[in-house]
Each structure stands twice: as structure tokens, then as C-alpha cells.
Design an enzyme around this catalytic site. Sequence first.
Site, mmCIF file in Angstrom:
data_model
loop_
_atom_site.group_PDB
_atom_site.id
_atom_site.type_symbol
_atom_site.label_atom_id
_atom_site.label_comp_id
_atom_site.label_asym_id
_atom_site.label_seq_id
_atom_site.Cartn_x
_atom_site.Cartn_y
_atom_site.Cartn_z
ATOM 1 N N GLU A 89 15.631 45.735 38.321
ATOM 2 C CA GLU A 89 15.928 46.794 37.108
ATOM 3 C C GLU A 89 15.318 46.053 35.675
ATOM 4 O O GLU A 89 15.069 46.815 34.930
ATOM 5 C CB GLU A 89 17.566 47.152 37.046
ATOM 6 C CG GLU A 89 17.728 47.816 38.242
ATOM 7 C CD GLU A 89 19.218 48.266 38.426
ATOM 8 O OE1 GLU A 89 19.586 49.483 38.980
ATOM 9 O OE2 GLU A 89 19.997 47.522 37.799
ATOM 10 N N VAL B 148 42.710 30.507 33.742
ATOM 11 C CA VAL B 148 43.622 30.047 34.780
ATOM 12 C C VAL B 148 42.674 28.828 35.490
ATOM 13 O O VAL B 148 41.615 28.797 35.754
ATOM 14 C CB VAL B 148 43.736 30.960 35.888
ATOM 15 C CG1 VAL B 148 44.686 30.217 37.247
ATOM 16 C CG2 VAL B 148 44.767 32.049 35.493
ATOM 17 N N GLY C 188 41.602 37.761 36.492
ATOM 18 C CA GLY C 188 40.280 38.380 36.284
ATOM 19 C C GLY C 188 40.534 40.043 36.230
ATOM 20 O O GLY C 188 41.340 40.747 37.061
HETATM 21 C C1 LIG Z 1 23.540 41.613 36.136
HETATM 22 C C2 LIG Z 1 24.278 42.293 37.298
HETATM 23 C C3 LIG Z 1 24.235 43.641 37.777
HETATM 24 C C4 LIG Z 1 24.939 44.177 38.771
HETATM 25 N N1 LIG Z 1 24.744 45.423 39.217
HETATM 26 C C5 LIG Z 1 25.476 45.804 40.206
HETATM 27 C C6 LIG Z 1 25.255 47.182 40.766
HETATM 28 O O1 LIG Z 1 24.356 47.828 40.388
HETATM 29 N N2 LIG Z 1 26.026 47.551 41.649
HETATM 30 C C7 LIG Z 1 27.053 46.861 42.266
HETATM 31 O O2 LIG Z 1 27.753 47.571 42.981
HETATM 32 N N3 LIG Z 1 27.057 45.708 41.759
HETATM 33 C C8 LIG Z 1 26.483 45.215 40.824
HETATM 34 N N4 LIG Z 1 26.698 43.829 40.401
HETATM 35 C C9 LIG Z 1 27.725 43.202 40.890
HETATM 36 C C10 LIG Z 1 29.180 43.533 40.579
HETATM 37 O O3 LIG Z 1 29.182 43.547 38.991
HETATM 38 C C11 LIG Z 1 30.292 42.823 41.105
HETATM 39 O O4 LIG Z 1 30.015 42.693 42.357
HETATM 40 C C12 LIG Z 1 31.788 42.773 40.639
HETATM 41 O O5 LIG Z 1 31.623 42.770 39.154
HETATM 42 C C13 LIG Z 1 32.805 42.040 41.284
HETATM 43 O O6 LIG Z 1 33.944 42.302 40.613
HETATM 44 P P1 LIG Z 1 35.011 41.457 40.729
HETATM 45 O O7 LIG Z 1 36.254 41.988 40.237
HETATM 46 O O8 LIG Z 1 35.204 40.763 41.904
HETATM 47 O O9 LIG Z 1 34.627 40.244 39.493
HETATM 48 P P2 LIG Z 1 34.092 40.499 37.999
HETATM 49 O O10 LIG Z 1 33.847 41.937 37.763
HETATM 50 O O11 LIG Z 1 33.088 39.671 37.905
HETATM 51 O O12 LIG Z 1 35.246 39.952 37.082
HETATM 52 C C14 LIG Z 1 35.866 38.797 37.211
HETATM 53 C C15 LIG Z 1 36.881 38.479 35.867
HETATM 54 O O13 LIG Z 1 37.590 37.364 36.201
HETATM 55 C C16 LIG Z 1 37.753 36.814 35.088
HETATM 56 N N5 LIG Z 1 37.887 35.375 35.345
HETATM 57 C C17 LIG Z 1 36.863 34.575 35.772
HETATM 58 N N6 LIG Z 1 37.542 33.220 36.049
HETATM 59 C C18 LIG Z 1 38.679 33.365 35.493
HETATM 60 C C19 LIG Z 1 39.684 32.414 35.122
HETATM 61 N N7 LIG Z 1 39.665 31.054 35.707
HETATM 62 N N8 LIG Z 1 40.792 32.384 34.112
HETATM 63 C C20 LIG Z 1 40.926 33.941 33.819
HETATM 64 N N9 LIG Z 1 40.103 34.800 34.195
HETATM 65 C C21 LIG Z 1 38.865 34.497 34.700
HETATM 66 C C22 LIG Z 1 36.034 37.034 34.334
HETATM 67 O O14 LIG Z 1 36.321 36.943 32.732
HETATM 68 C C23 LIG Z 1 36.213 38.369 34.607
HETATM 69 O O15 LIG Z 1 36.472 39.544 33.681
HETATM 70 C C24 LIG Z 1 26.016 43.392 39.289
HETATM 71 C C25 LIG Z 1 26.350 41.940 38.865
HETATM 72 C C26 LIG Z 1 25.639 41.515 37.911
HETATM 73 C C27 LIG Z 1 26.065 40.098 37.281
#
Ligand SMILES: Cc1cc2nc3c(=O)[nH]c(=O)nc-3n(C[C@H](O)[C@H](O)[C@H](O)COP(=O)(O)OP(=O)(O)OC[C@H]3O[C@@H](n4cnc5c(N)ncnc54)[C@H](O)[C@@H]3O)c2cc1C
Length: 449
Positions: free
Chosen positions: A187, A96, A23
Site C-alpha cells: 500500500e 505501564v 492499551g
Molecule cells: C502500518 C500498519 C498497517 C496495518 N494495516 C492493517 C490492515 O490493513 N488490516 C488489519 O487488519 N490490520 C492492519 N494492521 C495491524 C493492526 O493495526 C493491528 O493488528 C492492531 O492494531 C492490533 O490491535 P491491538 O489492540 O493489539 O494493538 P494496537 O492497536 O497496536 O494498540 C496498542 C495500544 O497499546 C498502547 N501501549 C503499548 N504499550 C503500552 C504500555 N506499556 N503502557 C500503556 N500503553 C501502552 C499503545 O499506545 C496503543 O494505543 C496494520 C498495522 C500497521 C502498523
Amino acid sequence: MTTHEHDTAGSATAPTEHVVVVGAGFGGLTLIRELARKRRRGAPVEVTVIDRNNHHTFQPLLYQVATAGLQPQDIGVSLRAILRRHEGVHVRLGEVVGIDHDALEVEMADGGRVPYDRLVIAAGGQSEDLGIPGVAEHAFGLKWIPDAIALRNHVLRRFELASARPEHRHDGTLTFVIAGGGPTGVELAGTLAELVDLVLRRDHPELDVDNVRIVLAEPMEQLLTGFSEASGREALLALQQRGIDVRLGVGVARADAGQVQLTDDEVIPTATLVWAAGISAAPLADVVGVELGRGRRIPVDGQLRVEGLARVHAIGDIAASLDRDGQPLPQLAPVAIQQARYVADLVVAEAEGSTRKPFRYRDKGSMATIGRLDAVAELPGRIRLRGVVAWIAWLVLHLFMLVGFKNRVGVLGNWVWNYVTYDHSARLILEQDAQAGDLAEPEDTLKSS
Ligand SMILES: Cc1cc2nc3c(=O)[nH]c(=O)nc-3n(C[C@H](O)[C@H](O)[C@H](O)COP(=O)(O)OP(=O)(O)OC[C@H]3O[C@@H](n4cnc5c(N)ncnc54)[C@H](O)[C@@H]3O)c2cc1C
């Protein structure tokens, strides 16, 4: 386990640890860049990032793509473009689907296997329908760029349909229901109202856009529940002033083709339900082989290690990391980013024979825009901002957080253009399968793409 020997200054004979990161969202990308930086300084690490998308998605601005304020490429950036200058960082496109803890390999959907010494699961979350009937089939999610494009196509096509066929002006075609009054719902509602009022009103002079209805349904008694009551009230007033029909204490009970039923039994004819009401862990959590917590998140210990698995960490939305009160940390970008920095430090410390104290999250505040020149922001030290000042703070922070200079310039350029011209210029309907005159009717389905 040693996978390679490399002779960078300072660790000429140290075994190189192969870190596999699943990810490249906020958590994964921060981790990779931190590890690459440490590697340049001699840390014995090599990194492979696996993502099923070839790009990083800046999710906080998805709603602006959905409402035609930004282009998809403003909020997505190619992983190879970001990572190609980092030596010792490899990109693998693919999904994955399994983890072989004995062989220390991850299993790919295409049948491949990728070996690891250390695995960091940063696969994020997914929309969660909370078991409400019809939501999975009929609602639009807002999690990835294709979701935002699908919603933008759909909204613009509702207006085209109502313009072309007057019988669709009062049947729910122009009613938009948003479920969930957190930052995303607020928003989206505020910006959708702005799109209708400032742009679509001029695009469709044949329509009386005062008849357009935007309903925001929030089951709690307050909007923005993670914020103070005062900010929730201010958001409520601001949305109401923009003509949004905000329902507090009311959720969605079910969704059917052409209508949404609320928990107070009201039935709203509509062609559009947007689901901004729940996030659970990505499906990858199910194959880790541990008992999952609330929202199917992976429980981790103080060092963000998956319980019982010494070589596996989980960070960001997919992980249930507890705060000092024993509550799971919120699914927010700063949590994922801080956890990524911590794990990068820990991996390198352990590779060099030391360790780190348990992770502690530092809350630096929350912000949400309510519309043009208006936002609420809560910062440490009980500092509360509202209106233009909060909006500027929001704008600067988001520009700063965006990945890549080109994206920052693109977003800033679009914002300035939209602000000066009162426009949302990305009003392209980009459906692959759209036929001229093929306008799905609301009774066919809520979700036409
Ligand atoms: C519409 C929206 C608005 C938001 N606004 C805010 C905000 O204003 N402020 C804030 O702090 N947070 C906000 N968030 C939350 C924030 O985006 C998330 O908390 C953050 O993206 C989490 O990061 P992460 O690295 O855990 O996962 P993500 O950023 O979601 O990344 C996960 C990655 O894993 C990959 N992936 C998933 N499963 C697999 C797999 N099986 N194999 C390979 N790759 C995989 C995906 O393609 C992705 O690239 C918002 C979320 C959304 C949906």
C-alpha cells in the site's frame, strides 16, 4: 476480589469487578466499549484504561498520512473524547512498566500503581528489525502517527533538497526503499508512486520525476503472502505498471548511512529505508513474567488467559493465541477486535458466576489497496475481488472501522478531494527543528528525523 459495591438494576449487591485494560488500540478500545455497554445493562464492572498515548491510532491508514493523503487527526482520536460519555470508564494517561501479580497492581513509569481485579493486556506490537544490522538506527518505522509524520517530512524534504541542489538529483536522494511486501509495504509503495506521479511531478517542475526510484524488497517469492498467489501476482503487476521496482526473494541485509544492501549483495544508494517487514510484541510482554513465544508474544489459553495467571488476559498483537492448527493467529485488527468482544463476554459471565466456551477466530477475509481505484480483496467462500470493486469494498470497510463520526467525515472528505483533484493536500513539513535551508544530505544518515 471486590473493589466496589454498586447498585445498578439487576445486580444491586453484586461485587463490582475493576477491569484494567492496558492499551486502547483496536483490541483495548473494543473491549472498553463492550464492557461499558454491558455495564449500562447492569453488569457489575468498572473499567480503567491506561495508554501511553492520549489517542487511539487507526494504523491501517498510517501510510496515507505518510504520503500526505490524510491529516494525522483523521486517523487519531482522543481517548477522553471517545470515552467521556461512558459512565464507569476511567482514562489514565501513562506507560505501564510492570505488573505486581501478588498485590494485583500495575506499575506505571511515573511511579504510580493502579489496582485491578482483572487485567487485560492489549498493548499491541512494535516494529521488529529481525536483527538486521543498521535497521533500528536508520530505517523509518510505520507504527504510530509520529512515524508517519516523520516519513512524510522526510519524503517531502528529499524533493526540496533535489530541487534546491541539482547534484542531489542522481545520488540516491530520490530513491525510496521499502522493506516488506505485505499489505503495508504494497500500500505504501503504490501510494508513494501516486504521490510522486500525480502531485510532486507538478510541485517540482524542475525535477525529472521519471528518475525517482521506488524499490520494494520482499524476501518471499510472492507479494501479499497472506493472500492467494493470484492476488500476489496481481499486486506485483499493478505495482510494476506504476514503475515500482519490485524485488522478490530479496530482503534487506544491512542499512548504513546513505545506502541499503540487499541480500543479493546489491547496494542501493538511498536516503530512505522504510521498514514494513516485521512486528513483534510490545515491550510490556517482557515484564509479564511468563515465557514468551515467537515474536515475544504472550502465550494465552483458549479463554485468552495468560498461562498460569487466572486474573490476567492478553489480546491482540501482543498475544499468541493459537488457531485450530496450533498456529498463532495473525497480528490483524479483526483478531484483536474479536478477542476483545470475547473477553468482555467472559469477564461479565465470570463475574456473574458462569463461563464461556474457548475463543474461536472467524476469518472474514483480507484486503489491500494497490493504488488509485485499485485493490485486491479475498472474502470467505473463496470470493476474490480485484480493481475498482475491491477498492470500493476496501474504502467502505475502512470508513466503517474508523472510530468517530468526525474522523469518518474527515477521511471521506479527503479521499473525495484527492480523487477529484488528483491531489494529496496534506503536504506540510512539520518538523519541530527544521531550519530554513537545513536539508539533511543522504550521506549524513538514512533517517534524518
Ligand atoms: C502500518 C500498519 C498497517 C496495518 N494495516 C492493517 C490492515 O490493513 N488490516 C488489519 O487488519 N490490520 C492492519 N494492521 C495491524 C493492526 O493495526 C493491528 O493488528 C492492531 O492494531 C492490533 O490491535 P491491538 O489492540 O493489539 O494493538 P494496537 O492497536 O497496536 O494498540 C496498542 C495500544 O497499546 C498502547 N501501549 C503499548 N504499550 C503500552 C504500555 N506499556 N503502557 C500503556 N500503553 C501502552 C499503545 O499506545 C496503543 O494505543 C496494520 C498495522 C500497521 C502498523
